[in-house]
Scaffold this motif. Structure first.
Motif, mmCIF file in Angstrom:
data_model
loop_
_atom_site.group_PDB
_atom_site.id
_atom_site.type_symbol
_atom_site.label_atom_id
_atom_site.label_comp_id
_atom_site.label_asym_id
_atom_site.label_seq_id
_atom_site.Cartn_x
_atom_site.Cartn_y
_atom_site.Cartn_z
ATOM 1 N N PRO A 115 1.052 -1.497 -0.119
ATOM 2 C CA PRO A 115 -0.374 0.073 0.395
ATOM 3 C C PRO A 115 0.845 1.290 0.102
ATOM 4 O O PRO A 115 0.774 1.857 -1.201
ATOM 5 N N LEU A 116 1.809 1.489 0.410
ATOM 6 C CA LEU A 116 2.655 2.841 0.247
ATOM 7 C C LEU A 116 3.535 2.654 -0.195
ATOM 8 O O LEU A 116 3.241 4.261 -1.223
ATOM 9 N N LEU A 117 3.321 1.515 -1.390
ATOM 10 C CA LEU A 117 4.604 1.602 -2.711
ATOM 11 C C LEU A 117 3.143 2.686 -3.785
ATOM 12 O O LEU A 117 3.020 3.421 -4.502
ATOM 13 N N LEU A 118 2.497 1.740 -3.622
ATOM 14 C CA LEU A 118 1.184 2.128 -4.318
ATOM 15 C C LEU A 118 0.680 3.822 -4.324
ATOM 16 O O LEU A 118 0.634 4.219 -5.598
ATOM 17 N N GLN A 119 0.973 4.239 -3.147
ATOM 18 C CA GLN A 119 0.297 5.708 -2.849
ATOM 19 C C GLN A 119 1.093 6.825 -3.135
ATOM 20 O O GLN A 119 0.435 7.696 -3.568
ATOM 21 N N ILE A 120 2.490 6.229 -3.057
ATOM 22 C CA ILE A 120 3.276 7.066 -3.696
ATOM 23 C C ILE A 120 3.746 7.183 -5.479
ATOM 24 O O ILE A 120 3.511 8.674 -5.292
ATOM 25 N N LEU A 121 3.481 5.627 -5.772
ATOM 26 C CA LEU A 121 3.002 5.698 -7.024
ATOM 27 C C LEU A 121 1.756 6.231 -7.521
ATOM 28 O O LEU A 121 1.920 7.016 -8.947
ATOM 29 N N ARG A 122 0.676 6.502 -7.183
ATOM 30 C CA ARG A 122 -0.192 7.555 -7.600
ATOM 31 C C ARG A 122 -0.612 8.630 -7.201
ATOM 32 O O ARG A 122 -0.366 9.629 -8.095
ATOM 33 N N THR A 123 0.429 9.150 -5.821
ATOM 34 C CA THR A 123 0.743 10.962 -6.051
ATOM 35 C C THR A 123 1.891 11.609 -7.106
ATOM 36 O O THR A 123 2.031 12.359 -7.541
ATOM 37 N N PHE A 124 2.300 10.052 -7.545
ATOM 38 C CA PHE A 124 3.729 10.186 -9.132
ATOM 39 C C PHE A 124 3.633 10.714 -10.095
ATOM 40 O O PHE A 124 3.665 11.384 -10.279
ATOM 41 N N GLY A 125 2.072 9.990 -10.458
ATOM 42 C CA GLY A 125 1.779 10.054 -11.882
ATOM 43 C C GLY A 125 1.494 9.424 -12.319
ATOM 44 O O GLY A 125 1.767 9.612 -14.108
ATOM 45 N N GLY A 126 2.338 8.141 -12.025
ATOM 46 C CA GLY A 126 3.194 7.265 -13.079
ATOM 47 C C GLY A 126 4.146 5.982 -12.968
ATOM 48 O O GLY A 126 4.007 6.205 -11.421
ATOM 49 N N PRO A 127 4.773 5.676 -13.992
ATOM 50 C CA PRO A 127 5.298 4.546 -13.191
ATOM 51 C C PRO A 127 6.524 4.712 -12.544
ATOM 52 O O PRO A 127 7.096 5.951 -12.510
ATOM 53 N N ALA A 128 7.238 3.469 -11.912
ATOM 54 C CA ALA A 128 8.934 3.799 -11.898
ATOM 55 C C ALA A 128 9.353 3.192 -12.100
ATOM 56 O O ALA A 128 9.175 1.957 -11.866
ATOM 57 N N ALA A 129 10.704 3.245 -12.751
ATOM 58 C CA ALA A 129 11.910 2.050 -12.288
ATOM 59 C C ALA A 129 12.277 1.424 -10.420
ATOM 60 O O ALA A 129 12.502 2.614 -9.962
ATOM 61 N N ILE A 130 12.671 0.411 -11.160
ATOM 62 C CA ILE A 130 12.996 -0.339 -9.694
ATOM 63 C C ILE A 130 13.492 -1.153 -10.032
ATOM 64 O O ILE A 130 13.421 -2.633 -10.774
ATOM 65 N N THR A 131 14.636 -1.392 -9.204
ATOM 66 C CA THR A 131 15.631 -2.600 -8.854
ATOM 67 C C THR A 131 15.540 -3.417 -7.740
ATOM 68 O O THR A 131 15.745 -2.009 -6.565
ATOM 69 N N SER A 132 16.102 -3.730 -7.176
ATOM 70 C CA SER A 132 16.577 -4.542 -6.015
ATOM 71 C C SER A 132 17.091 -3.789 -4.455
ATOM 72 O O SER A 132 18.856 -3.264 -5.681
ATOM 73 N N ALA A 133 17.306 -3.267 -3.620
ATOM 74 C CA ALA A 133 17.739 -3.140 -3.202
ATOM 75 C C ALA A 133 19.253 -3.466 -2.348
ATOM 76 O O ALA A 133 19.538 -3.648 -1.549
ATOM 77 N N ASN A 134 20.218 -3.577 -3.364
ATOM 78 C CA ASN A 134 21.898 -4.210 -2.631
ATOM 79 C C ASN A 134 22.405 -3.840 -4.175
ATOM 80 O O ASN A 134 22.176 -3.391 -5.153
#
Length: 203
Positions: A115-134
């Motif tokens: 839910p937190l990630l989806l909330q951020i994406l909705r406010t951002f207004g589009g997709p985000a590029a994402i790769t594991s944090a390491n």
């Protein structure tokens, strides 16, 4: 407090920043996929080989149309069945930076069940590029503490969403080829996907 954190995360994404963010599997490093400098920085920070494309996370199925084309009906069958969740679907790309797709013509997309990630994406207004944090070659982080000082010092923000379910990644299923192929084994089994394909093809 949480809304402040989520708005700060959105600001970093909009200004070309890199943020660490929880998903429904592990923590990811996220950037604006339409900002060439941000995407290049994502590769550099992680030490990711240029030949490895970076997938996208979305907040809604309609976002898919801005980054892909020629979607088969089977795509929507899979999204109905598995999104939000641990299935990255590889489709034909559209309007994307060559660096993001590693000069290929496909892109992996998914809606994560966080839910937190989806909330951020909705406010951002589009997709985000994402790769594991390491750092490349190291195990992915399942909590802010596991991100480590070296990586934390290179990014703009860590969005603390507590511990994630970890460490099994999303399954990567390539439907741009026929028959579809599992490119990475993960939380959804190949057997389950084969059954869905057989079920879809019957109709």
């Amino acid at each position: 407090m949480e809304s402040d954190m989520h708005l700060e995360a959105v600001q970093h994404l909009k200004s070309g920043g890199i943020i660490a963010i929880p998903t429904d599997t592990v923590y990811g490093l996220a950037a604006d996929p339409f900002n060439a400098d941000a995407v290049q920085r994502l590769y550099t920070i992680k030490g990711r080989p240029d030949g490895k494309p970076i997938p996208l996370v979305l907040s809604s199925v309609t976002d898919v149309h801005s980054v892909s084309q020629n979607l088969p009906g089977f795509f929507f069958h899979l999204t109905d069945r598995f999104w939000p969740g641990g299935l990255t679907i590889v489709v034909e790309a559209k309007n994307l930076l060559p660096v993001l797709t590693a000069n290929g013509d496909t892109v992996g997309v998914r809606i994560p069940n966080n839910p937190l990630l989806l909330q951020i994406l909705r406010t951002f207004g589009g997709p985000a590029a994402i790769t594991s944090a390491n750092l490349s070659g190291e195990p992915p982080a399942t909590s802010p503490e596991e991100i480590g000082e070296e990586l934390a010092s290179r990014i703009d923000m860590i969005v603390d969403g507590g511990k994630t379910p970890g460490p099994i990644p999303s399954t990567v299923y390539d439907i741009s080829v026929s028959p579809p192929l599992v490119r990475r084994h993960g939380v959804i089994s190949e057997e389950t996907l084969s059954k869905e394909l057989a079920c879809y093809n019957k109709h």
